[in-house]
Design a protein around this motif. Structure first.
Motif, PDB file in Angstrom:
ATOM      1  N   UNK A  45       0.845  -1.195   0.000  1.00 49.01           N
ATOM      2  CA  UNK A  45       0.000   0.000   0.000  1.00 49.01           C
ATOM      3  C   UNK A  45       0.881   1.246   0.000  1.00 49.01           C
ATOM      4  N   UNK A  46       0.572   2.193  -0.876  1.00 54.53           N
ATOM      5  CA  UNK A  46       1.368   3.409  -0.983  1.00 54.53           C
ATOM      6  C   UNK A  46       1.191   4.268   0.275  1.00 54.53           C
ATOM      7  N   UNK A  47       2.281   4.898   0.739  1.00 53.70           N
ATOM      8  CA  UNK A  47       2.159   5.785   1.902  1.00 53.70           C
ATOM      9  C   UNK A  47       1.191   6.937   1.612  1.00 53.70           C
ATOM     10  N   UNK A  48       0.450   7.335   2.634  1.00 53.09           N
ATOM     11  CA  UNK A  48      -0.485   8.440   2.517  1.00 53.09           C
ATOM     12  C   UNK A  48       0.066   9.654   3.278  1.00 53.09           C
ATOM     13  N   UNK A  49      -0.165  10.845   2.721  1.00 57.22           N
ATOM     14  CA  UNK A  49       0.376  12.055   3.325  1.00 57.22           C
ATOM     15  C   UNK A  49      -0.701  13.123   3.421  1.00 57.22           C
ATOM     16  N   UNK A  50      -0.499  14.025   4.353  1.00 59.05           N
ATOM     17  CA  UNK A  50      -1.293  15.238   4.448  1.00 59.05           C
ATOM     18  C   UNK A  50      -0.311  16.385   4.638  1.00 59.05           C
ATOM     19  N   UNK A  51      -0.807  17.560   4.965  1.00 54.22           N
ATOM     20  CA  UNK A  51       0.063  18.705   5.194  1.00 54.22           C
ATOM     21  C   UNK A  51      -0.338  19.400   6.490  1.00 54.22           C
ATOM     22  N   UNK A  52       0.659  19.929   7.209  1.00 57.90           N
ATOM     23  CA  UNK A  52       0.380  20.774   8.360  1.00 57.90           C
ATOM     24  C   UNK A  52       0.851  22.183   8.030  1.00 57.90           C
ATOM     25  N   UNK A  53       0.113  23.151   8.539  1.00 60.76           N
ATOM     26  CA  UNK A  53       0.481  24.553   8.336  1.00 60.76           C
ATOM     27  C   UNK A  53       1.162  25.078   9.582  1.00 60.76           C
ATOM     28  N   UNK A  54       2.297  25.743   9.398  1.00 65.30           N
ATOM     29  CA  UNK A  54       3.020  26.362  10.494  1.00 65.30           C
ATOM     30  C   UNK A  54       3.050  27.862  10.268  1.00 65.30           C
ATOM     31  N   UNK A  55       2.907  28.626  11.347  1.00 60.77           N
ATOM     32  CA  UNK A  55       3.048  30.067  11.250  1.00 60.77           C
ATOM     33  C   UNK A  55       4.491  30.433  11.576  1.00 60.77           C
ATOM     34  N   UNK A  56       5.173  31.089  10.653  1.00 62.87           N
ATOM     35  CA  UNK A  56       6.570  31.453  10.833  1.00 62.87           C
ATOM     36  C   UNK A  56       6.735  32.950  10.622  1.00 62.87           C
ATOM     37  N   UNK A  57       7.958  33.428  10.866  1.00 61.27           N
ATOM     38  CA  UNK A  57       8.257  34.835  10.676  1.00 61.27           C
ATOM     39  C   UNK A  57       8.014  35.262   9.233  1.00 61.27           C
ATOM     40  N   UNK A  58       8.181  34.348   8.302  1.00 64.88           N
ATOM     41  CA  UNK A  58       8.027  34.658   6.883  1.00 64.88           C
ATOM     42  C   UNK A  58       6.644  34.317   6.347  1.00 64.88           C
TER      43      UNK A  58
ATOM     44  N   UNK B  86      20.127  41.317  21.394  1.00 63.10           N
ATOM     45  CA  UNK B  86      21.095  40.768  20.459  1.00 63.10           C
ATOM     46  C   UNK B  86      20.497  40.658  19.062  1.00 63.10           C
ATOM     47  N   UNK B  87      21.357  40.629  18.073  1.00 62.41           N
ATOM     48  CA  UNK B  87      20.930  40.486  16.683  1.00 62.41           C
ATOM     49  C   UNK B  87      21.269  39.087  16.203  1.00 62.41           C
ATOM     50  N   UNK B  88      20.275  38.423  15.655  1.00 64.11           N
ATOM     51  CA  UNK B  88      20.441  37.068  15.133  1.00 64.11           C
ATOM     52  C   UNK B  88      20.792  37.169  13.648  1.00 64.11           C
ATOM     53  N   UNK B  89      22.027  36.800  13.293  1.00 60.40           N
ATOM     54  CA  UNK B  89      22.439  36.832  11.892  1.00 60.40           C
ATOM     55  C   UNK B  89      23.174  35.537  11.556  1.00 60.40           C
ATOM     56  N   UNK B  90      23.150  35.159  10.310  1.00 58.07           N
ATOM     57  CA  UNK B  90      23.806  33.930   9.876  1.00 58.07           C
ATOM     58  C   UNK B  90      25.287  33.985  10.231  1.00 58.07           C
TER      59      UNK B  90
ATOM     60  N   UNK C  51      18.005  37.395   6.609  1.00 62.96           N
ATOM     61  CA  UNK C  51      18.421  38.728   7.013  1.00 62.96           C
ATOM     62  C   UNK C  51      18.581  38.768   8.529  1.00 62.96           C
ATOM     63  N   UNK C  52      19.454  39.653   9.036  1.00 64.63           N
ATOM     64  CA  UNK C  52      19.566  39.795  10.495  1.00 64.63           C
ATOM     65  C   UNK C  52      18.243  40.243  11.110  1.00 64.63           C
ATOM     66  N   UNK C  53      18.001  39.808  12.326  1.00 65.89           N
ATOM     67  CA  UNK C  53      16.789  40.199  13.047  1.00 65.89           C
ATOM     68  C   UNK C  53      17.105  40.211  14.533  1.00 65.89           C
ATOM     69  N   UNK C  54      16.513  41.119  15.272  1.00 65.72           N
ATOM     70  CA  UNK C  54      16.753  41.156  16.711  1.00 65.72           C
ATOM     71  C   UNK C  54      16.101  39.954  17.370  1.00 65.72           C
TER      72      UNK C  54
END
Length: 351
Positions: free
Chosen positions: A1-14, A318-322, A336-339
């Motif tokens: 039997x083929x795997x079954x999938x759904x989707x969950x929605x996440x709220x992010x900064x973007x 503090x600033x969060x940057x890569x 992008x950097x973000x506090x």
């Protein structure tokens, strides 16, 4: 039997983000997916710490979840904290609401009742209640112990003064986890090919929330009220906001982690361990090398489940940057950097 999938929605900064998830029941993780890492070398020589950082790096890049043993927090302190959590949650609702919950309007400390939070708006309300203790310099042993910091006189404690040892045990447990988290920050720095002290100056007064969480037992179908048919998740599908989380969970089970293959993994309790998971900050800092992984909690038992998470972030200003060690010609910075304070504020507003 083929795997079954759904989707969950996440709220992010973007904005909204969608993740594919399998509809199959959770399966046990492999040792590579959620490994057990021995923290005994954390105070060892540079070679031992470098090897520990190698193990942490591998776990952070795979699923972003791992267990730690020999973490240094006394089991007696954990048991005392659990006892205090139970004593608090077992009170009549009016004692918790009237004496403690109003404080959440000021600074998020205090009590949140069952059904008052909803971490994922596309799922049901969270079937849990929480007590939260946030950072306070008066509770931080690394801060100067002058007269201004000599006593935490927060009104939070006035609402729990009738519970013997609640204040002292809760603060002591918070302090122990903060000390461990600051050690872990140095290991994460090594894991990201940085000097181990790289993050020290941004965790002097960090975002550091210590929680007691109670998931009430789920009524059986015969006892569910007609208006309670929406009872579902203990806490909905989400990622954690800050750098990383230290989690103590009881032996009830219920924590589920989304694997790289979009399958739910049963992050079973292992005696003597804490669970560590990567948060959004570290994924952002690492330019997506480390994984902030979706997880949720279901309590399908008729008995209560208790957990005690601790969330560590950076100093709010503090600033969060890569990180420079995570960027090269083939891998430009994705964020992008973000506090750090802004990141937490936005996330609190949407969760």
């Amino acid at each position: 039997m083929e795997p079954q999938y759904t989707h969950v929605e996440l709220l992010t900064l973007n904005g909204p983000e969608y993740r594919r998830v399998s509809t199959a029941p959770p399966r046990p993780p492999t040792d590579e997916e959620i490994p057990i890492v021995d923290l005994a070398p954390i105070d060892g020589d540079p070679a031992a710490r470098a090897q520990l950082a190698h193990q942490v790096r591998a776990a952070a890049q795979t699923t972003g979840f791992f267990y730690i043993k020999n973490h240094g927090i006394p089991p007696e302190l954990i048991e005392s904290a659990l006892s205090q959590a139970k004593a608090f949650f077992h009170q009549p609702e009016e004692l918790k609401d009237d004496k403690v919950s109003k404080l959440k309007l000021m600074h998020m400390d205090g009590y949140h009742a069952v059904g008052t939070t909803q971490v994922n708006k596309t799922e049901t309300k969270d079937r849990k209640e929480t007590f939260t203790l946030r950072y306070n310099a008066r509770n931080d042993p690394t801060q100067a112990r002058d007269s201004a910091l000599a006593w935490d006189d927060s009104p939070l404690w006035a609402g729990t003064a009738h519970l013997p040892h609640f204040r002292d045990t809760t603060i002591a447990f918070w302090q122990a986890r903060l000390a461990l988290a600051r050690k872990m920050v140095q290991i994460f720095a090594l894991a990201l090919d940085l000097p181990e002290t790289y993050f020290d100056e941004v965790v002097t007064h960090p975002g550091s929330d210590g929680l007691y969480v109670h998931y009430p037992g789920t009524p059986t179908a015969d006892h569910l009220a007609k208006d309670a048919v929406d009872i579902d998740v203990g806490i909905g599908s989400h990622t954690d906001i800050q750098c990383f989380t230290l989690l103590w969970q009881d032996m009830s089970g219920g924590l589920q982690v989304l694997s790289a293959a979009d399958e739910w993994l049963d992050a079973r309790p292992i005696p003597g361990t804490l669970v560590v998971n990567i948060g959004d900050f570290l994924q952002r800092l690492s330019n997506n090398r480390f994984r902030s992984t979706v997880h949720r909690v279901y309590n399908r038992q008729t008995t209560s489940r208790y957990s005690m998470p601790f969330f560590l972030g950076f100093n709010p200003e503090s600033v969060c940057r890569v990180l420079p060690s995570c960027v090269d010609e083939e891998h430009p910075a994705l964020y992008e950097p973000i506090s750090c304070g802004e990141r937490v504020t936005v996330s609190h507003n949407v969760s």
